[in-house]
Design a protein around this motif. Structure first.
Motif, mmCIF file in Angstrom:
data_model
loop_
_atom_site.group_PDB
_atom_site.id
_atom_site.type_symbol
_atom_site.label_atom_id
_atom_site.label_comp_id
_atom_site.label_asym_id
_atom_site.label_seq_id
_atom_site.Cartn_x
_atom_site.Cartn_y
_atom_site.Cartn_z
ATOM 1 N N ALA A 173 -97.098 70.610 29.070
ATOM 2 C CA ALA A 173 -98.149 69.811 28.443
ATOM 3 C C ALA A 173 -97.539 68.558 27.837
ATOM 4 C CB ALA A 173 -98.872 70.623 27.372
ATOM 5 N N ILE A 174 -98.342 67.529 27.740
ATOM 6 C CA ILE A 174 -97.959 66.278 27.096
ATOM 7 C C ILE A 174 -98.605 66.263 25.709
ATOM 8 C CG2 ILE A 174 -98.124 63.756 27.186
ATOM 9 C CD1 ILE A 174 -96.333 64.985 29.354
ATOM 10 N N VAL A 175 -97.805 65.936 24.693
ATOM 11 C CA VAL A 175 -98.297 65.901 23.316
ATOM 12 C C VAL A 175 -98.196 64.473 22.794
ATOM 13 C CG1 VAL A 175 -97.949 66.766 20.971
ATOM 14 C CG2 VAL A 175 -97.569 68.285 22.927
ATOM 15 N N LYS A 176 -99.295 63.996 22.208
ATOM 16 C CA LYS A 176 -99.317 62.684 21.563
ATOM 17 C C LYS A 176 -99.964 62.826 20.195
ATOM 18 C CE LYS A 176 -99.422 59.931 25.746
ATOM 19 N NZ LYS A 176 -100.198 59.071 26.622
ATOM 20 N N ASP A 177 -99.311 62.299 19.190
ATOM 21 C CA ASP A 177 -99.820 62.341 17.811
ATOM 22 C C ASP A 177 -100.186 63.765 17.375
ATOM 23 O OD1 ASP A 177 -99.563 59.548 17.552
ATOM 24 O OD2 ASP A 177 -101.519 59.252 18.517
ATOM 25 N N GLY A 178 -99.369 64.732 17.772
ATOM 26 C CA GLY A 178 -99.573 66.113 17.336
ATOM 27 C C GLY A 178 -100.646 66.870 18.091
ATOM 28 N N GLU A 179 -101.188 66.297 19.152
ATOM 29 C CA GLU A 179 -102.227 66.971 19.933
ATOM 30 C C GLU A 179 -101.856 66.996 21.405
ATOM 31 O OE1 GLU A 179 -106.300 65.940 19.436
ATOM 32 O OE2 GLU A 179 -106.012 65.355 17.341
#
Length: 66
Positions: A45-51
């Motif tokens: 999965a790719i995570v950006k800004d904690g999501e």
């Protein structure tokens, strides 16, 4: 006797790993006929800004060669 072939497919989804898998099978079935099964080899999965923003699957797709 059936002859089967396995190919590796990569797919992604903004929703889930299940959706990424369904998209891979749907897209592959446009050109690959007689798909028999799918094996999920890897998930990420790719995570950006904690999501989590993107789900990715690396799968093996098995189909019968006629």
């Amino acid at each position: 006797m059936a002859v089967l072939k396995v190919i590796e497919v990569l797919s992604n989804s903004n929703t889930s790993w299940e959706d990424a898998t369904k998209k891979a099978v749907m897209e592959a079935s446009k050109t690959v006929k007689n798909i028999k099964s799918v094996y999920i080899k890897d998930q990420s999965a790719i995570v950006k800004d904690g999501e989590v923003t993107e789900f990715r699957v690396n799968l093996k797709l098995t189909f019968e060669v006629k």
